[in-house]
Design a protein around this motif. Structure first.
Motif, PDB file in Angstrom:
ATOM      1  N   SER A 183       4.177   3.124  -0.410  1.00  4.37           N
ATOM      2  CA  SER A 183       3.396   3.019  -1.646  1.00  4.37           C
ATOM      3  C   SER A 183       3.069   4.389  -2.225  1.00  4.37           C
ATOM      4  O   SER A 183       3.019   5.388  -1.518  1.00  4.37           O
ATOM      5  N   TYR A 184       2.871   4.398  -3.540  1.00  2.55           N
ATOM      6  CA  TYR A 184       2.438   5.579  -4.293  1.00  2.55           C
ATOM      7  C   TYR A 184       3.373   6.775  -4.108  1.00  2.55           C
ATOM      8  O   TYR A 184       2.970   7.842  -3.667  1.00  2.55           O
ATOM      9  N   THR A 185       4.621   6.582  -4.452  1.00  2.00           N
ATOM     10  CA  THR A 185       5.603   7.664  -4.388  1.00  2.00           C
ATOM     11  C   THR A 185       6.118   7.958  -5.790  1.00  2.00           C
ATOM     12  O   THR A 185       6.000   7.129  -6.703  1.00  2.00           O
ATOM     13  N   THR A 213       7.032   4.300  -6.724  1.00  2.00           N
ATOM     14  CA  THR A 213       6.401   3.030  -6.387  1.00  2.00           C
ATOM     15  C   THR A 213       4.895   3.124  -6.596  1.00  2.00           C
ATOM     16  O   THR A 213       4.306   4.198  -6.510  1.00  2.00           O
ATOM     17  N   THR A 214       4.311   1.968  -6.889  1.00  2.00           N
ATOM     18  CA  THR A 214       2.858   1.823  -6.871  1.00  2.00           C
ATOM     19  C   THR A 214       2.556   1.166  -5.527  1.00  2.00           C
ATOM     20  O   THR A 214       3.335   1.295  -4.596  1.00  2.00           O
ATOM     21  N   TYR A 215       1.456   0.416  -5.436  1.00  2.00           N
ATOM     22  CA  TYR A 215       1.184  -0.279  -4.178  1.00  2.00           C
ATOM     23  C   TYR A 215       2.251  -1.330  -3.886  1.00  2.00           C
ATOM     24  O   TYR A 215       2.778  -1.400  -2.788  1.00  2.00           O
ATOM     25  N   ALA A 216       2.595  -2.126  -4.892  1.00  2.00           N
ATOM     26  CA  ALA A 216       3.474  -3.270  -4.639  1.00  2.00           C
ATOM     27  C   ALA A 216       4.723  -3.306  -5.509  1.00  2.00           C
ATOM     28  O   ALA A 216       5.535  -4.202  -5.355  1.00  2.00           O
ATOM     29  N   ASN A 217       4.893  -2.367  -6.420  1.00  2.00           N
ATOM     30  CA  ASN A 217       5.986  -2.447  -7.380  1.00  2.00           C
ATOM     31  C   ASN A 217       6.718  -1.122  -7.525  1.00  2.00           C
ATOM     32  O   ASN A 217       6.179  -0.063  -7.238  1.00  2.00           O
ATOM     33  N   GLY A 218       7.934  -1.255  -8.047  1.00  2.14           N
ATOM     34  CA  GLY A 218       8.670  -0.063  -8.433  1.00  2.14           C
ATOM     35  C   GLY A 218       8.236   0.357  -9.829  1.00  2.14           C
ATOM     36  O   GLY A 218       7.734  -0.448 -10.612  1.00  2.14           O
ATOM     37  N   MET A 219       8.417   1.627 -10.123  1.00  2.00           N
ATOM     38  CA  MET A 219       8.098   2.107 -11.471  1.00  2.00           C
ATOM     39  C   MET A 219       9.181   3.094 -11.893  1.00  2.00           C
ATOM     40  O   MET A 219       9.823   3.737 -11.062  1.00  2.00           O
ATOM     41  N   VAL A 220       9.387   3.187 -13.174  1.00  2.00           N
ATOM     42  CA  VAL A 220      10.350   4.114 -13.761  1.00  2.00           C
ATOM     43  C   VAL A 220       9.727   4.673 -15.033  1.00  2.00           C
ATOM     44  O   VAL A 220       8.783   4.106 -15.578  1.00  2.00           O
ATOM     45  N   GLY A 221      10.268   5.778 -15.481  1.00  6.70           N
ATOM     46  CA  GLY A 221       9.745   6.336 -16.717  1.00  6.70           C
ATOM     47  C   GLY A 221      10.437   7.617 -17.104  1.00  6.70           C
ATOM     48  O   GLY A 221      11.414   8.040 -16.479  1.00  6.70           O
ATOM     49  N   LEU A 256       5.984  10.530 -20.621  1.00  9.15           N
ATOM     50  CA  LEU A 256       6.276   9.984 -21.953  1.00  9.15           C
ATOM     51  C   LEU A 256       6.336   8.463 -21.930  1.00  9.15           C
ATOM     52  O   LEU A 256       5.907   7.809 -22.881  1.00  9.15           O
ATOM     53  N   GLU A 257       6.901   7.917 -20.876  1.00 12.78           N
ATOM     54  CA  GLU A 257       7.001   6.458 -20.717  1.00 12.78           C
ATOM     55  C   GLU A 257       6.784   6.125 -19.255  1.00 12.78           C
ATOM     56  O   GLU A 257       7.212   6.871 -18.375  1.00 12.78           O
ATOM     57  N   LEU A 258       6.142   5.006 -19.011  1.00  3.34           N
ATOM     58  CA  LEU A 258       5.950   4.520 -17.641  1.00  3.34           C
ATOM     59  C   LEU A 258       6.063   3.013 -17.676  1.00  3.34           C
ATOM     60  O   LEU A 258       5.332   2.353 -18.428  1.00  3.34           O
ATOM     61  N   GLY A 259       6.962   2.482 -16.897  1.00  5.97           N
ATOM     62  CA  GLY A 259       7.142   1.037 -16.833  1.00  5.97           C
ATOM     63  C   GLY A 259       7.145   0.557 -15.401  1.00  5.97           C
ATOM     64  O   GLY A 259       7.654   1.225 -14.506  1.00  5.97           O
ATOM     65  N   LEU A 260       6.564  -0.608 -15.205  1.00  9.16           N
ATOM     66  CA  LEU A 260       6.551  -1.236 -13.879  1.00  9.16           C
ATOM     67  C   LEU A 260       7.583  -2.345 -13.858  1.00  9.16           C
ATOM     68  O   LEU A 260       7.802  -3.020 -14.860  1.00  9.16           O
ATOM     69  N   GLY A 276       0.730  -8.117  -8.176  1.00 11.06           N
ATOM     70  CA  GLY A 276       0.295  -7.362  -7.006  1.00 11.06           C
ATOM     71  C   GLY A 276      -0.261  -5.988  -7.308  1.00 11.06           C
ATOM     72  O   GLY A 276      -0.408  -5.175  -6.402  1.00 11.06           O
ATOM     73  N   GLU A 277      -0.581  -5.699  -8.555  1.00  8.11           N
ATOM     74  CA  GLU A 277      -1.126  -4.383  -8.888  1.00  8.11           C
ATOM     75  C   GLU A 277      -2.615  -4.355  -8.543  1.00  8.11           C
ATOM     76  O   GLU A 277      -3.465  -4.588  -9.389  1.00  8.11           O
ATOM     77  N   ILE A 278      -2.875  -4.096  -7.290  1.00  6.05           N
ATOM     78  CA  ILE A 278      -4.247  -4.055  -6.790  1.00  6.05           C
ATOM     79  C   ILE A 278      -4.478  -2.723  -6.098  1.00  6.05           C
ATOM     80  O   ILE A 278      -3.631  -1.836  -6.140  1.00  6.05           O
ATOM     81  N   TYR A 279      -5.598  -2.597  -5.441  1.00  9.73           N
ATOM     82  CA  TYR A 279      -6.004  -1.359  -4.770  1.00  9.73           C
ATOM     83  C   TYR A 279      -6.019  -0.221  -5.780  1.00  9.73           C
ATOM     84  O   TYR A 279      -6.598  -0.369  -6.842  1.00  9.73           O
ATOM     85  N   ASP A 280      -5.347   0.876  -5.491  1.00  5.90           N
ATOM     86  CA  ASP A 280      -5.372   2.042  -6.374  1.00  5.90           C
ATOM     87  C   ASP A 280      -4.234   2.073  -7.387  1.00  5.90           C
ATOM     88  O   ASP A 280      -4.089   3.055  -8.113  1.00  5.90           O
ATOM     89  N   SER A 281      -3.444   1.024  -7.464  1.00  6.44           N
ATOM     90  CA  SER A 281      -2.326   1.018  -8.413  1.00  6.44           C
ATOM     91  C   SER A 281      -2.742   1.255  -9.857  1.00  6.44           C
ATOM     92  O   SER A 281      -2.136   2.086 -10.539  1.00  6.44           O
ATOM     93  N   PRO A 282      -3.762   0.554 -10.373  1.00 11.50           N
ATOM     94  CA  PRO A 282      -4.149   0.810 -11.770  1.00 11.50           C
ATOM     95  C   PRO A 282      -4.621   2.255 -11.999  1.00 11.50           C
ATOM     96  O   PRO A 282      -4.278   2.869 -13.001  1.00 11.50           O
TER      97      PRO A 282
END
Length: 183
Positions: free
Chosen positions: A100-102, A114-122, A136-140, A145-151
């Motif tokens: 998580s959180y990479t 990654t966030t806690y539970a998802n991949g992200m790109v941007g 500039l852009e961030l997409g999940l 499952g966006e809980i804990y410190d993900s937001p």
């Protein structure tokens, strides 16, 4: 009128300034107690402040000179936590699992992670000249499952303005005194 304190081997004498009359005599053990009254606030101020659970002092993160020489681009960074620079405190990212959180910044101006539970790109812009970094852009890949410190993590990434590579790791500022620390 004012009082004069006189310290002698046989005690402490308090005299008034008008008649120089001896008002009070403190013998040996009283000196100890009077001294303690003055020392207690000083000694109490030296107590180590208890930190909330999940929070540590920034100084507890060991320095590693290798972090400062790692490139921003092409290195996979893992979030350690959120730092309040005014207080020199780090709140550890929750939960702390390996995946998580990479984040990894690519040469083409894109990033993934990654966030806690998802991949992200941007997409991002960075300049090593002035150490600026802007998302500039961030997409999940999903919002499930966006809980804990993900937001907080994604919002802090969106607000990133500057970066630095230090002996503690990658620092991404999202406020003038607040930053995320990655290793």
């Amino acid at each position: 009128m004012f009082l004069i304190l006189s310290f002698y081997p046989d005690g402490v004498y308090i005299q008034n300034s008008i008649k120089m009359k001896k008002l009070v005599v403190f013998k040996g053990k009283w000196i100890f107690w009077v001294g303690m009254v003055f020392l207690l606030p000083i000694l109490g101020g030296c107590q180590d402040e208890e930190l909330p659970e999940g929070e540590i002092r920034l100084s507890q993160i060991p320095d590693n000179p290798d972090y400062a020489s790692l490139p921003l681009i092409g290195t996979q960074w893992k979030l350690i936590g959120f730092v309040d620079g005014r207080r020199e405190r780090l709140r550890l990212a929750e939960p702390t699992n390996e995946n998580s959180y990479t984040i990894i910044f690519l040469k083409n101006g894109e990033f993934s992670g990654t966030t806690y539970a998802n991949g992200m790109v941007g997409k991002y812009e960075a300049s090593e000249i002035d150490s600026s970094l802007k998302i500039l852009e961030l997409g999940l890949k999903s919002f499930a499952g966006e809980i804990y410190d993900s937001p907080i993590y994604t919002e802090s990434l969106k607000n990133s303005s500057d970066f630095s590579l230090s002996p503690k790791g990658l620092v991404l500022y999202y406020d003038s005194q607040k930053f995320m620390l990655f290793q």
